[in-house]
Scaffold this active site. Structure first.
Site, PDB file in Angstrom:
ATOM      1  CG  ASP A 406      33.474  11.365   6.212  1.00  0.00           C
ATOM      2  OD1 ASP A 406      33.176  10.381   6.902  1.00  0.00           O
ATOM      3  OD2 ASP A 406      33.040  11.539   5.053  1.00  0.00           O
ATOM      4  CD  GLU A 409      35.288   5.282   9.044  1.00  0.00           C
ATOM      5  OE1 GLU A 409      35.826   5.566   7.964  1.00  0.00           O
ATOM      6  OE2 GLU A 409      34.475   6.020   9.612  1.00  0.00           O
ATOM      7  CG  ASP A 480      27.696   7.457   4.769  1.00  0.00           C
ATOM      8  OD1 ASP A 480      27.682   8.582   5.319  1.00  0.00           O
ATOM      9  OD2 ASP A 480      28.577   7.092   3.977  1.00  0.00           O
TER      10      ASP A 480
HETATM   11  C1  GLC Z   1      31.040   9.774   3.478  1.00  0.00           C
HETATM   12  C2  GLC Z   1      30.402  10.489   4.660  1.00  0.00           C
HETATM   13  C3  GLC Z   1      29.321  11.399   4.168  1.00  0.00           C
HETATM   14  C4  GLC Z   1      29.897  12.381   3.159  1.00  0.00           C
HETATM   15  C5  GLC Z   1      30.574  11.628   2.024  1.00  0.00           C
HETATM   16  C6  GLC Z   1      31.301  12.561   1.060  1.00  0.00           C
HETATM   17  O1  GLC Z   1      30.143   8.919   2.885  1.00  0.00           O
HETATM   18  O2  GLC Z   1      29.916   9.583   5.610  1.00  0.00           O
HETATM   19  O3  GLC Z   1      28.717  12.081   5.236  1.00  0.00           O
HETATM   20  O4  GLC Z   1      28.886  13.185   2.652  1.00  0.00           O
HETATM   21  O5  GLC Z   1      31.520  10.717   2.545  1.00  0.00           O
HETATM   22  O6  GLC Z   1      32.272  13.290   1.699  1.00  0.00           O
END
Ligand code: GLC
Length: 766
Positions: A406, A409, A480
């Site tokens: 995650d 980017e 998200d």
């Molecule tokens: C980001 C991710 C999400 C995750 C959050 C906390 O917003 O896109 O899926 O739950 O971070 O890690």
């Protein structure tokens, strides 16, 4: 662009054309895959999307004809004119893709007075100054042209009339149709018009721009201000062939482990060991099949990657092993941001070996993400990737089965990383401006390699950020989203376009990540979600949205569809097999299967799941009936067994527990019996749902886990059905010892059992 054409030189499949201002290299990779390359910044041609030499021996003819140069293979001809205008034709001489000859110009210009007036209230009228990108390719557009692809962009299936940018961006605001950027950069699109089809891949990792005939109906363009002019033209006939070529070039989704196709439950909020154990036991208590539980950032020690919080988990290895006994696999999140903490081993190792990105002055660059002040591994250095790969041993030893990448980017809470931050690309020093769009891709590669090295099985990686080619290493989710009906609606074109862009093991957060879901939205979302290759319910710290959080009806509807997913696992696995050899997606817009059908071009709320199943889910609040379009052919209503002749539009009743689903005549759809998790029950009888008609189907079977299939350890069954009801089965490969014992053929309310333990050819009149 580049002035008069002066000369050319052929070197095998590469032709270098000299213009007054630049040398343009045209390379024929295969008869239908061509590359146009101009070094604009003095650098050589290098790609993060393409690995290895993809050039296949192809006969190329080059001729100077009056005012132009003609380069041909048996399937494509390019005509090159002054100013580097290139037109592509097919083998029969039909024009397919033409460089635009006029000047770029806004079709309708508002008066300055109007623009100034609107600005006072803060309106952005979307008007840019008249300008040109340093690199800019403008192609003419036909009246009936539609565009598809471009990865995870918001909006609709057909991208015509919209403009987009490629700059991986973490934006938690609800993603709207007018968003230019999201988490992924997949600079590949396909066009279809009365001229036929073509595809373009603009392999430039800097911030790039795509205008799909928005500025002016007469042309589309793509461009960038930095890097090189480096694009691939795909001239094969039809989208299926173009996707095959694009994924030949950038790679294909490898066969995953079978359990990864199961239902996955997640939430940013399973903080302690008890939370996780409770979710697992509820899944079983409510008899909703589930294979995977995801652990979000709370399992770590203060969000430090490659650590585990021992206050929240007494013995994580034990917890994971207990859950495994009940069929649950654990996937853990890993972000790239490394907490700046002198006492933390990852930070220490990175500092000691110089693994982190730097400021131009040579200091380690810092920004803020979940752990607070953090630093960024420089994944463009091979040695940094190898270091990161090795860190996965810690998680594999713990029993973790997959990694969720995650914030890659890369995300940063204190403003974007400045463009001049120093990273590497192919081990050469470069800037954030160049590496940004491939940062997530390089992280996924490192993760894939680490999991492959230590777990040894087929790696399961999920990512938020991508570049073209990430499909080789990782699955992806769309980031998200919110619990909004508009986001459920958008999920269909978004997943379809990702699939058309080679990234086909994808899914959305079922139920929506941000905002509160409702019972109705959750029920409708799972009806789409079971057809998403990646089937995961995930949410932020919003109203809980596990399937049991509402009422019995919700849990019952949820179960009904997750059970359908589990029945269809062997069909889905066959689709993965197909993807591995063709790049074709599992979730497909109708246009892919019915290219001649004008009604399919803009259909946003229906899709095919492979080529046998059509789903027309309800994606509107309060709706209990919807318009369904079925293309040419005979279809069978999955719920009622009714036969319907297409093309047809009709209203289908769809109360909350009904997702309209149709099966194509002549389909043979393999099913397993429902199980709590994949592998719980031995599937020694393969159920075949056979739909009257003529059809052939290949079914693939292996151990669902290892790489042994690469050495022939798999079975392949060929099934056929004729209109007269003659069913035949044949083993076309039998390298895997655990073959099915029986086939149960379900045909027009009849069931026939065929014993297939002995022999390799069977037939029965149904
Ligand atoms: C980001 C991710 C999400 C995750 C959050 C906390 O917003 O896109 O899926 O739950 O971070 O890690």
């Amino acid at each position: 662009m580049f002035g008069k054409m002066l000369d050319f030189k052929q070197d095998g499949q590469r032709v270098t054309v000299t213009f007054v201002e630049k040398e343009v290299m045209i390379s024929v990779y295969t008869s239908t895959i061509w590359n146009v390359f101009v070094s604009m910044d003095g650098s050589i041609q290098e790609s993060n999307a393409i690995e290895g030499n993809k050039m296949l021996d192809t006969a190329v003819k080059v001729e100077q004809i009056e005012d132009h140069l003609e380069i041909s293979t048996d399937q494509v001809t390019a005509k090159i004119y002054d100013d580097c205008k290139i037109d592509f034709y097919d083998g029969a001489g039909n024009l397919k893709c033409e460089d635009y000859r006029g000047e770029r110009k806004y079709q309708s210009i508002l008066s300055q007075e109007m623009i100034d007036l609107a600005k006072q209230e803060g309106h952005d009228l979307g008007m840019r100054e008249d300008f040109h990108y340093k690199i800019e390719v403008v192609k003419s557009v036909c009246a009936d042209e539609c565009f598809y692809g471009l990865g995870d962009k918001t909006g609709f299936l057909n991208k015509r009339g919209y403009d987009y940018e490629m700059w991986n961006t973490d934006n938690p605001m609800p993603h709207e149709d007018n968003f230019k950027v999201l988490y992924k950069s997949i600079p590949f699109f396909m066009s279809q018009s009365s001229r036929g089809t073509y595809g373009i891949f603009f392999d430039n990792s800097y911030h790039s721009y795509f205008d799909m005939a928005k500025e002016n109906d007469a042309y589309c363009f793509f461009g960038a201000d930095e890097g090189n002019l480096d694009y691939y033209y795909f001239g094969a006939d039809g989208f299926k062939e173009i996707i095959k070529d694009y994924t030949y070039l950038t790679g294909r989704t490898p066969l995953p482990q079978l359990w990864t196709l199961g239902y996955q439950q997640s939430r940013w909020g399973y903080v302690t060991e008890n939370d996780v154990r409770e979710v697992a036991s509820k899944m079983r208590e409510f008899r909703i099949p589930c294979d995977v539980i995801h652990l979000d950032i709370d399992y770590m020690q203060g969000y430090r990657v490659f650590t585990w919080n021992k206050d929240r988990y007494k013995d994580p290895k034990q917890t994971i092993s207990d859950l495994a006994k009940d069929g649950f696999k654990i996937v853990t999140i890993i972000d790239p941001g490394v907490k700046k903490d002198e006492d933390y081993y990852i930070y220490q190792e990175g500092v000691e070996h110089d693994y982190f990105a730097k400021t131009p002055k040579g200091e380690i660059y810092e920004n803020v993400v979940w752990p607070g002040t953090s630093v960024y591994p420089d994944f463009g250095q091979r040695r940094v990737q190898e270091w990161w790969s090795d860190k996965h041993k810690f998680l594999v030893d713990m029993g973790v089965r997959g990694i969720w990448n995650d914030m890659n980017e890369p995300a940063s809470f204190e403003g974007e990383l400045p463009p001049e931050v120093v990273f590497h690309d192919h081990d050469k020093e470069t800037t954030h401006a160049k590496i940004h769009n491939v940062y997530g891709h390089l992280m996924c590669q490192a993760t894939y390699e680490g999991m492959r090295k230590y777990d040894k099985r087929r790696p399961f990686v999920i990512t938020r950020a991508c570049y073209s080619g990430t499909q080789k290493y990782s699955t992806a989710w769309t980031g998200d989203n919110h619990s909004l009906w508009s986001h459920l609606r958008m999920a269909i074109p978004q997943l379809c376009n990702l699939g058309l862009s080679g990234m086909n093991y994808v899914g959305t957060d079922i139920g929506g990540f941000g905002s509160d879901t409702t019972k109705e939205l959750l029920c409708r979302w799972i009806q789409v979600g079971i057809f998403s290759p990646l089937c995961r319910n995930h949410a932020a710290a919003v109203r809980k949205q596990e399937p049991w959080q509402f009422d019995t009806e919700t849990a019952d509807i949820y179960r009904k569809y997750v059970e359908l997913r589990y029945q269809l696992i062997p069909y889905l696995y066959d689709l993965f097999k197909e993807t591995q050899s063709t790049g074709l997606p599992m979730i497909r817009p109708l246009i892919l299967e019915y290219p001649e059908d004008a009604a399919a071009r803009q259909l946003n709320d229906e899709f095919m799941f492979g080529s046998s199943i059509l789903a027309a889910p309800v994606v509107e609040q309060g709706q209990t009936a919807r318009m369904v379009y079925l293309p040419e052919g005979t279809w069978v209503d999955y719920h009622t067994g009714e036969t319907i002749l297409g093309p047809i539009r009709f209203i289908k009743d769809a109360p909350l527990d009904i997702c309209p689903i149709y099966l194509k005549a002549g389909s043979i759809i393999p099913n397993y019996t429902v199980q709590n998790y994949i592998g719980e029950k031995e599937q020694s009888t393969l159920i075949l749902q056979v739909i009257k008609g003529n059809g052939t189907y290949y079914h693939y079977q292996d151990d669902g886990e290892s790489f042994a299939y690469e050495n022939g350890v798999y079975n392949e069954y060929k099934f056929t059905i004729t209109d007269q009801g003659l069913f035949t089965a044949e083993m076309t490969a039998s390298g895997y010892k655990n073959r099915y014992k029986k086939l149960k053929v379900v045909y027009e309310n009849r069931e026939v059992l065929i014993d297939i333990l002995e022999g390799d050819h069977w037939s029965v009149l149904l």
